[in-house]
Design an enzyme around this catalytic site. Structure first.
Site, short mmCIF file in Angstrom:
data_model
loop_
_atom_site.label_atom_id
_atom_site.label_comp_id
_atom_site.label_asym_id
_atom_site.label_seq_id
_atom_site.Cartn_x
_atom_site.Cartn_y
_atom_site.Cartn_z
N ILE A 171 -7.59 -28.66 65.05
CA ILE A 171 -8.92 -28.94 64.53
C ILE A 171 -8.95 -28.56 63.05
O ILE A 171 -8.58 -27.45 62.67
CB ILE A 171 -9.99 -28.16 65.31
CG1 ILE A 171 -9.99 -28.61 66.77
CG2 ILE A 171 -11.37 -28.35 64.70
CD1 ILE A 171 -10.95 -27.86 67.65
N GLU A 214 -6.90 -22.96 67.62
CA GLU A 214 -7.57 -24.26 67.61
C GLU A 214 -6.58 -25.41 67.78
O GLU A 214 -6.88 -26.56 67.47
CB GLU A 214 -8.34 -24.44 66.29
CG GLU A 214 -7.49 -24.57 65.04
CD GLU A 214 -7.08 -23.23 64.43
OE1 GLU A 214 -6.72 -23.22 63.25
OE2 GLU A 214 -7.15 -22.20 65.13
#
Length: 470
Positions: A171, A214
């Site tokens: 991300i 992430e």
């Protein structure tokens, strides 16, 4: 209750009695021989097996050993129901994998209590296994599950000369997201992304896992490059549809991701071409290639997919190809993030570059020039991104070594340094990774200090070489 119990007994009278005693659990399935039992198990894996020890043909003990070799039955209790009361028989039964013994003729109360106890223990065991295989925050598979499946699927792909693809994605600017919205919101963002994108890996053999922080990974058995790239692009489009607000992003006003893709290719699945490399080597190389592709996607502006072939030298994203940002509305200019132009000339490996390739201590000039096709500007951009990404290694190595994600970061640093020909840094990262795996914290700390010193030297040496360096 409707419990799936398989009763294996060649005595129809005893079987009828036991079925009647367990009627509250649901009607057990019945098999009179080892062959019938195997047929029933292939039809549907039971929750519990009741097995007579004295069987014609394949005896109870031999059948129990065979059943225990079936991975599907790993957590399924096997209870011997037998008229034999010899202690030696019980010992041999337990040694071959039985969970318990019940004497014939069976007492209704005792039989029901034992069955109930083992069913409860089995469900608790499965819950624990599910927890051990699942990421607690997002509910998708965890890294441990991914790595075990990766090895098994790589071995299968090599054995069957089949395709296997990997998507590794991150991300974009997630630290900035946490800083802007807070960590609880960051956790919810990870959950939303995991729910939405894991639903797109629909086949039972696909594995969608949280790789760390992430970062997520998608393992796609029997999937070619085109199939993996199609799915990766669809996932980027799905993130755009989700439109999770991210005002602190340097890419868009919503959450985006950068993705690296690689695939086992025909020549590397061929036993002659791959030589002595086994499944473990290929599995590690798949992750390394996807990681390097992900690094390039970030350096080229994020919010895009980059593909790297499994069996060839690393190349920058080809013009107009999978390494170019997916054309989605709302994306900011990659140059705002990468700080450099990475257009078509960055991927033209046949172009002649008039500039002299920089000579920097610790950089294998020939290797870096070849891998980046002589594109000096792209080399400077990627090297600058590498130094910035690991700036904390220079400033506080003692604090960094204690971080929970240090092993993952060192592994990523090793791959990125190798891509850029920073072989001194690559070797230091390799030695640090080895020390961490051996839990030699003292050596790992000392090596990490050397890593920080090498990063500082690269920063200093490159500051006068590339315009715009800090």
């Amino acid at each position: 209750m409707n419990v799936d119990i398989l009763l294996i007994d060649d005595d129809p009278i005893a079987a009828r009695v036991i079925i009647g005693q367990l009627e509250d659990f649901g009607r057990p399935r019945f098999a009179a021989s080892a062959a019938e039992a195997q047929f029933q198990i292939d039809l549907r894996v039971p929750e519990l097996i009741l097995l007579d020890m004295d069987m014609p043909g394949t005896g109870g003990l031999d059948l129990c050993r065979t059943l225990r070799q079936d991975m599907r039955l790993e957590t399924v209790p096997i209870i011997f129901v037998t008229a034999m009361s010899d202690e030696d028989v019980e010992v041999r039964g337990l040694e071959c994998g039985a969970s318990d013994f019940i004497a014939k003729p069976t007492s209704t109360g005792l039989l029901r209590a034992r069955v109930n106890t083992h069913l409860r223990l089995q469900r608790m065991t499965r819950q624990l296994q599910d927890q051990a295989m699942t990421d607690g925050l997002t509910g998708v598979a965890n890294r441990r599950t991914f790595e075990a499946t990766l090895h098994a699927e790589t071995a299968r792909a090599l054995r069957n000369a089949d395709t296997l693809s990997l998507i590794l994605f991150d991300i974009d600017h997630f630290k900035a997201y946490n800083d802007q919205y807070g960590h609880p919101a960051g956790d919810e963002c990870l959950r939303q992304v995991a729910r939405a994108l894991s639903a797109m890996a629909r086949r039972p053999s696909d594995v969608f896992a949280r790789y760390g922080g992430e970062e997520f990974v998608v393992l796609l058995p029997q999937t070619s490059r085109n199939g993996a790239m199609t799915l990766a692009r669809a996932m980027l489009a799905r993130l755009h549809e989700l439109a999770i607000p991210h005002s602190a992003s340097g890419v868009a006003d919503h959450v985006t991701a950068s993705m690296g893709v690689t695939s086992l290719e025909d020549d590397w699945r061929d036993p002659v071409q791959r030589g002595g490399n086994g499944p473990s080597d290929h599995a590690a190389r798949l992750v390394e290639r996807a990681d390097q592709a992900l690094y390039q996607a970030k350096a080229a502006g994020r919010a895009q997919v980059v593909f790297q072939p499994f069996g060839h030298s690393l190349l920058p994203p080809p013009p107009g190809g999978p390494g170019v940002a997916v054309n989605m509305p709302g994306l900011r200019s990659p140059a705002d993030v990468a700080g450099a132009d990475t257009g078509a000339e960055a991927g033209d490996c046949d172009s002649t570059v008039a500039e002299t390739w920089p000579r920097i201590e610790g950089i294998d000039r020939e290797q870096s020039e070849r891998r980046l096709c002589g594109n000096r500007e792209l080399f400077g951009t990627l090297l600058h991104s590498l130094v910035q990404q690991y700036a904390d290694f220079e400033e506080a190595p003692i604090q960094v070594i204690a971080a929970p994600d240090i092993a993952r970061r060192i592994h990523k640093l090793k791959g990125s340094a190798g891509t850029l020909g920073a072989m001194r840094l690559h070797d230091l990262a390799l030695r640090t990774e080895s020390a961490l795996q051996r839990h030699d914290d003292q050596l790992a700390g000392a090596l990490l200090s050397e890593v920080g010193a090498q990063l500082s030297r690269l920063r200093h040496d490159c500051a006068s070489t590339f315009e715009g360096w800090q």
